[in-house]
Design a protein around this motif. Structure first.
Motif, PDB file in Angstrom:
ATOM      1  N   GLN A   1       0.833  -1.198   0.000  1.00  0.00           N
ATOM      2  CA  GLN A   1       0.000   0.000   0.000  1.00  0.00           C
ATOM      3  C   GLN A   1       0.875   1.259   0.000  1.00  0.00           C
ATOM      4  O   GLN A   1       0.519   2.265  -0.608  1.00  0.00           O
ATOM      5  CB  GLN A   1      -0.967  -0.028   1.199  1.00  0.00           C
TER       6      GLN A   1
ATOM      7  N   ALA B   1      -8.372   8.207  -2.119  1.00  0.00           N
ATOM      8  CA  ALA B   1      -8.121   6.890  -1.550  1.00  0.00           C
ATOM      9  C   ALA B   1      -9.452   6.187  -1.355  1.00  0.00           C
ATOM     10  O   ALA B   1     -10.397   6.753  -0.804  1.00  0.00           O
ATOM     11  CB  ALA B   1      -7.391   7.038  -0.227  1.00  0.00           C
TER      12      ALA B   1
ATOM     13  N   ALA C   1      -8.540   2.690   1.620  1.00  0.00           N
ATOM     14  CA  ALA C   1      -7.115   2.375   1.511  1.00  0.00           C
ATOM     15  C   ALA C   1      -6.598   1.495   2.639  1.00  0.00           C
ATOM     16  O   ALA C   1      -5.554   0.868   2.512  1.00  0.00           O
ATOM     17  CB  ALA C   1      -6.302   3.655   1.441  1.00  0.00           C
TER      18      ALA C   1
END
Lengths: 406, 247
Positions: free
Chosen positions: B153, B170, B173
């Motif tokens: 990530q 995002a 996320a």
């Protein structure tokens, strides 16, 4: 996006799937290799036929007695009595486009020398025969015009006859051998020529003055044929026309009568043989071409799988700014790289296969630049054609759905 | 007043599903200014995914106005939207979406590959800088499948930063990460926020709102609340206090 970046991306993707990429390529490699090898064999055999025919004399013209058909039945030329020595003399006198001309009369029989005998023919010809058939006397010499005039009992042997009549290696020159009951003096030996395209032994004969065969062997007034060579091989047709005219007037044929003789030229024969061999080449290449097509379908198949498998990657690329065109180009380039690399390897494979064929099977082969260029172009085209559908499919994906594809 | 990054006015998005029309967004308006860290919250079906797609220029609204960095997006063609995504937006997804068998730096360089104005040397320099920024200086040449979820990530975040976007979007996320890693990623978001980046973080997890500067809640295609957070919690603190693997 520039081409360099696209190439980089495509190469990277292919590199991630080496095995699959190679197997897909294999289809193209085999296809192109087969096309190259088949065309090489075809071209090679065509070349060798051409060479043999021109060795036999590509400007040669043969005249046989009798019409091509007689009441629907084709008769043996030996039985037909329409060509006479007078016809030969007329052609000799009147034609302007004939380089050399000889009558032919063949006697079949047993050649005998001492304990050895061999069945062959006494080929009755004149001195110009050598020029027409492009043959040479290796030992001794050819008989002369004088011998022809006198129907001299002399002969020039082919190597096969020499081998069979003089197995111990005795010098045949000056020996008296017999053809049936007729004694003849060996005055020369023909240079060896081997087998021709049709598989006939061209050394299995003896040349004898045609007058000798007519008077002493066959006791006939007729010729079995006339062989001639045109001055210019490109004008063989004109020579044939001229011969036809002279012979028709010689035979006093009316306008409506059919020719009572048949003329064949070596060129016709050459065309016939080379068209057969061209047909074979086309057939072989077509079969090879089909395998290339199958290779192309393999590319398409794998690209479709690849597009489905990489749906998320496509979605990602689109969401970070790849346009449909970028995606399309990426997959198209991948397909073309596979097909072109496969093509180059296929050309090499084909060359190796061709070399092995000539090495082990002793077939005449020739790879010409045309077939290499052709298969390269076809390969690129196959990559583009079969890559297009999967690439278009990829470029039409909706990024929103593609990125969440599981 | 700070610069307007996003302004939407009465945004509507309807989908035709068979005979029915699904109204995913029923008239939404808000303005996001430079330097804000906005969480957009909502349950599934609230319209947050549609909103995210629209804000990310992946989708076009049925009606209403959308200005991104002052540029009207409605009415843009496919290619124009691809270009604006490439230049102005950084995406971060729940499942990272890194290219497999590809190194971190190559993954991060990816958006720049689709911008022909940037040279290979510049690309590598920028990608390296971004990887350092997300704390992966020692993972630059690691392949994506050799890294943990948190590291992947981070690579994805570096990829979102590499084109200097005006907005980072995002989408859940931290959704695939364990609590500890989630907080380390949230810490990173807070750091980026402090550095002045504008961030929109879409999530269904209400906890995350404590760490952003503003929270917008959606329900059934409407905004039900839009509040500034005056008591931003520090994700780093939580992260530090979480026990390191205790089994």
């Amino acid at each position: 996006m520039n081409i360099k970046n696209l190439l980089k991306i495509a190469l990277k993707a292919l590199n991630n799937n080496k095995m699959r990429c190679f197997l897909t390529m294999l289809g193209v490699i085999i296809g192109v290799g087969a096309v190259i090898a088949m065309l090489a064999i075809g071209q090679g055999s065509k070349n060798s036929i051409k060479a043999q025919i021109s060795e036999m004399g590509s400007n040669m013209i043969m005249i046989f007695p009798g019409a091509e058909k007689h009441g629907g039945v084709r008769q043996s030329s030996d039985d037909m009595q329409t060509l006479k020595p007078a016809d030969y003399e007329a052609l000799l006198r009147e034609s302007g486009t004939i380089a050399n001309i000889t009558p032919t009369v063949n006697g079949q029989g047993q050649w005998i020398y001492g304990n050895n005998n061999y069945p062959s023919q006494a080929q009755g010809v004149n001195t110009q025969y050598l020029d027409i058939r492009q043959r040479k006397v290796a030992q001794g010499e050819m008989f002369t015009e004088e011998d022809v005039k006198n129907a001299a009992k002399v002969c020039v042997l082919g190597q096969t006859l020499v081998d069979n009549l003089f197995p111990a290696g005795t010098d045949p020159l000056g020996k008296v051998i017999r053809f049936g009951k007729i004694p003849m003096t060996v005055i020369g030996v023909l240079e060896e020529k081997g087998y021709n395209t049709m598989g006939q032994d061209q050394d299995d004969l003896a040349l004898v003055p045609y007058t000798t065969v007519m008077k002493r062997v066959l006791a006939t007034d007729y010729l079995q044929g006339i062989q001639a060579s045109a001055i210019d091989e490109n004008q063989t047709d004109r020579t044939i026309e001229e011969i036809t005219g002279i012979l028709r007037s010689q035979h006093k044929l009316k306008e409506t009568d059919e020719n009572n003789f048949t003329i064949r030229s070596m060129q016709e024969l050459a065309e016939m043989i080379s068209s057969t061999s061209s047909m074979m080449t086309v057939l072989l290449a077509a079969v090879a071409g089909i395998s290339l097509l199958v290779g192309g379908i393999g590319i398409m198949n794998i690209m479709i799988v690849s597009v489905t498998e990489r749906t998320r990657e496509i979605g990602l690329r689109m969401s970070i700014g790849a346009t449909g065109r970028d995606i399309m180009m990426q997959f198209l380039i991948e397909a073309v790289i596979i097909s072109v690399t496969g093509g180059v390897l296929g050309i090499l494979t084909g060359a190796v296969a061709t070399w092995m064929i000539s090495l082990f099977a002793h077939w005449p082969v020739q790879i010409d630049a045309g077939s290499v260029i052709l298969s390269f172009v076809v390969c690129t085209a196959i990559g583009i054609i079969f890559g297009f559908y999967p690439a278009a499919k990829a470029s039409n994906l909706d990024p929103i759905e593609a990125i969440r594809y599981e | 007043m700070a610069k307007e990054i996003i302004r939407i006015e009465n945004l509507k998005r309807y989908f035709k599903v068979g005979e029915e029309t699904v109204k995913a967004l029923r008239g939404i308006s808000f303005t996001i200014y430079e330097g804000e860290f906005v969480t957009i919250m909502g349950t599934s079906g609230s319209g947050k995914s549609t909103l995210l797609n629209t804000l990310g220029c992946l989708d076009t609204p049925t009606s209403g106005e959308y200005l991104l960095d002052g540029i009207p997006v409605r009415g843009m063609g496919k290619n124009e939207r691809a270009r604006i995504r490439n230049r102005k937006i950084g995406f971060i997804f729940q499942n990272y979406n890194l290219l497999p068998k590809t190194t971190s730096i190559e993954n991060v360089e990816l958006p720049l590959l689709y911008n022909s104005g940037i040279s290979a040397a510049e690309r590598a320099k920028k990608a390296e800088r971004c990887l350092k920024e997300v704390g992966l200086a020692d993972r630059i040449y690691h392949k994506s499948n050799q890294m943990s979820g948190g590291q992947q990530q981070r690579v994805a975040i570096a990829r979102a930063l590499v084109n200097d976007p005006v907005i980072i979007l995002a989408d859940e996320a931290t959704g695939n990460l364990d609590t500890r890693t989630s907080f380390s990623i949230l810490t990173l978001f807070q750091k980026l926020h402090k550095e002045g980046k504008t961030i929109i973080f879409v999530t269904h997890n209400p906890e995350i709102a404590q760490y952003s500067s503003r929270n917008i809640t959606l329900r059934d295609g409407h905004i039900v609340s839009d509040e500034y957070n005056h008591d931003i919690h520090s994700a780093e603190e939580v992260y530090r206090n979480l026990p390191v693997d205790n089994d």
